[in-house]
Design an enzyme around this catalytic site. Structure first.
Site: not given
Ligand SMILES: C[S@@+](CC[C@H](N)C(=O)[O-])C[C@H]1O[C@@H](n2cnc3c(N)ncnc32)[C@H](O)[C@@H]1O
Length: 257
Positions: A41, A63, A176
């Site tokens: 993704d 997405k 998010m």
């Molecule tokens: C759909 S969620 C997926 C989360 C993911 N499965 C996890 O365990 O980190 C996406 C959100 O994760 C957060 N996120 C993921 N990677 C990030 C990063 N490197 N820095 C900041 N926020 C992050 C943000 O809030 C983003 O909008």
């Protein structure tokens, strides 16, 4: 480690971590290295994708906000077809597949279609981003627990138990939340969390272009409006934010001013 064959099809549902390829687990890396097909993704970082050996076929089902090249049901069907082809298939997801990653839905769909699924956890954004800023998510005397919540609303409504969340002894990690942080801050304040509660937002955590901002519940709404809305951002709300070296520095500078 389970290996998929046409006779016993298997999908490896693997967490790619927050972005820095050095934060992949050894197991994730071994599966990626040996995969024939990788379905990923858009949260999987460019740095991780660049490390994938050339022999693997990459399928991007990412997405982006407002743009859905692959609906979830099509991804599910694709995973079943790929598994049945007997190839070594990795389903690669940003962070941890089971935290706001729809990994549970995919695992459930695969199980209902007789496909074995091996789950490989990844470092989730809350752990990675907090560590990147030197914030312990729990800390004796400051936070007895941590809650991971989504800041994304499904039907225009943020459906949280705000009274339950407004606990000064619990750290909140908001995923998010960029678009709705002003409303989240308002709701928490209305529910009793002091406006002085510190908040950190970490953008693109663990990547070379990582940035952060430290504010309070009273000011985060206005300040976050200035952030780039297309990046990934994780909010940490709670007293533990004051333990970040960057927060201590701000406090020292304010005392000198
Ligand atoms: C759909 S969620 C997926 C989360 C993911 N499965 C996890 O365990 O980190 C996406 C959100 O994760 C957060 N996120 C993921 N990677 C990030 C990063 N490197 N820095 C900041 N926020 C992050 C943000 O809030 C983003 O909008």
């Amino acid at each position: 480690m389970a290996v998929g064959t046409a006779a016993s099809p298997c999908i490896h549902l693997v967490g790619a971590g927050p972005g820095d390829p050095d934060l992949l687990t050894v197991k994730a890396w071994k599966l990626i290295r040996d995969a024939e097909v990788i379905v990923h993704d858009c949260l999987v970082s460019r740095a991780v994708l660049d490390g994938i050996p050339n022999h693997a076929t990459l399928i991007d089902v990412g997405k982006m906000p407002g743009h859905h090249p692959f609906p979830q049901d099509k991804i599910n069907e694709m995973l079943v077809d790929l598994a049945r082809s007997g190839r070594r298939v990795v389903r690669l997801k940003g962070g941890d597949p089971f935290i706001f990653g729809r990994g549970g839905e995919e695992a459930d769909y695969l199980a209902r279609h007789g496909i074995a699924c091996e789950i490989v956890p990844g470092i989730t954004a809350a752990s990675a981003c907090a560590s990147a800023l030197g914030i312990p998510l729990t800390h004796r005397g400051l936070a007895t627990g941590v809650r991971f919540i989504t800041g994304h609303c499904q039907n225009g409504e943020l459906e949280h138990d705000w009274l339950g969340l407004a606990d000064p002894k619990t750290t909140l990690a908001v995923y998010m939340g960029l678009a709705n942080i002003a409303e989240i801050a308002d709701r928490l304040t209305e529910a009793g969390l002091p406006g002085s509660t510190p908040v950190a937002v970490i953008c693109d955590g663990t990547l070379p272009h990582q940035t952060h901002l430290i504010a309070s519940l009273a000011t985060i709404g206005d300040l976050a409006a200035m952030l780039n809305r297309t990046g990934r951002a994780l909010f940490v709300i709670g007293q533990v934010v004051n333990l970040a070296p960057a927060a201590k520095l701000m406090e020292k500078e304010a005392a000198l001013a």
